[in-house]
Design an enzyme around this catalytic site. Structure first.
Site, PDB file in Angstrom:
ATOM      1  N   CYS A  63     -33.729 -16.891  19.557  1.00 41.60           N
ATOM      2  CA  CYS A  63     -33.072 -15.628  19.215  1.00 41.60           C
ATOM      3  C   CYS A  63     -32.716 -15.624  17.737  1.00 41.60           C
ATOM      4  CB  CYS A  63     -31.823 -15.393  20.058  1.00 41.60           C
ATOM      5  SG  CYS A  63     -31.103 -13.751  19.794  1.00 41.60           S
ATOM      6  N   CYS A 181     -37.752 -10.247  15.549  1.00 32.55           N
ATOM      7  CA  CYS A 181     -37.105 -10.475  16.842  1.00 32.55           C
ATOM      8  C   CYS A 181     -38.163 -11.001  17.805  1.00 32.55           C
ATOM      9  CB  CYS A 181     -36.515  -9.168  17.378  1.00 32.55           C
ATOM     10  SG  CYS A 181     -35.847  -9.273  19.053  1.00 32.55           S
TER      11      CYS A 181
END
Length: 233
Positions: A63, A181
């Protein structure tokens, strides 16, 4: 992480002899907010311990915004802490964070000025921009798609990026980050965008895969843009 990175490794298997297995331990997070990201990051040591039981060869923290929201340069802190956890379990494994991988990837590509697309809300996107700039790159422009739900981020059609990127100011840009992302898919679009704009296009997932292959000493002649997806080594 659990779709695009395995896809990239599987692509390598079609042209190289290595074979890979994948193991995961998930940190909880539903809404992409700073509060939930901080709570999620607090679970990372537990996850590293669980994965080290499998004696994996490399471990990836998937992440990017969780790391970058914790403060400038936090990827170095996180990587050290996670590695120490594997050592304590007598199963030392190199650690790759997607945040650190993106920074390293931009450096490998020789980037000075970049443009970035994120699925995050604007305040989180600004944290990402600030983090990247603190690492020595100029973010010429960025787009925040403002998708708060984590599952909705994963459900995005990557081909939409072919239109989204056109809203960016790419003047003087060296590298376009099509998805900052690992949750937001972009692989199918990267090669097409790269052909349209004539500069390297990469993503957090591509950079993470590249960095993991480096840790495995399998990085010879591995490009970091669309060619990595198609297997054109």
């Amino acid at each position: 992480m659990e779709t695009e990175i395995p896809a990239l490794f599987r692509s390598r298997e079609t042209i190289a002899p290595e074979r890979f297995t994948f193991h995961s331990s998930r940190m909880r997070m539903k809404k992409v907010t700073k509060e939930e990201l901080e709570a999620m990051d607090a679970e990372s040591l537990k996850c590293a311990l669980e994965l080290s039981d499998a004696q994996v060869d490399v471990m990836g923290y998937a992440c990017l915004v969780a790391i970058m929201s914790m403060g400038r340069g936090y990827h170095c802190v996180s990587e050290t802490n996670l590695y120490e956890q594997t050592v304590k379990n007598d199963a030392p494994a190199p650690i790759v964070t997607s945040a650190g991988a993106l920074i390293n990837g931009l450096d490998v590509l020789g980037a000075k000025k970049v443009a970035v697309i994120t699925p995050y809300m604007k305040p989180l996107t600004q944290l990402v921009v600030d983090y990247i700039e603190h690492q020595g790159f100029e973010v010429v422009d960025s787009i925040a798609l403002e998708i708060p739900d984590n599952l909705e981020v994963a459900a995005q059609n990557p081909m939409n990026l072919l239109d989204i990127y056109k809203r960016l100011n790419l003047e003087g840009v060296d590298v376009l980050v099509a998805s900052a992302c690992v949750q937001m898919p972009s692989l199918e679009a990267i090669d097409a965008i790269e052909k349209e704009i004539g500069i390297p296009v990469t993503s957090a997932a591509v950079c993470t895969t590249y960095e993991m292959l480096k840790k495995l000493n399998l990085h010879t002649k591995i490009p970091m843009g669309g060619a990595l997806l198609s297997g054109k080594y």
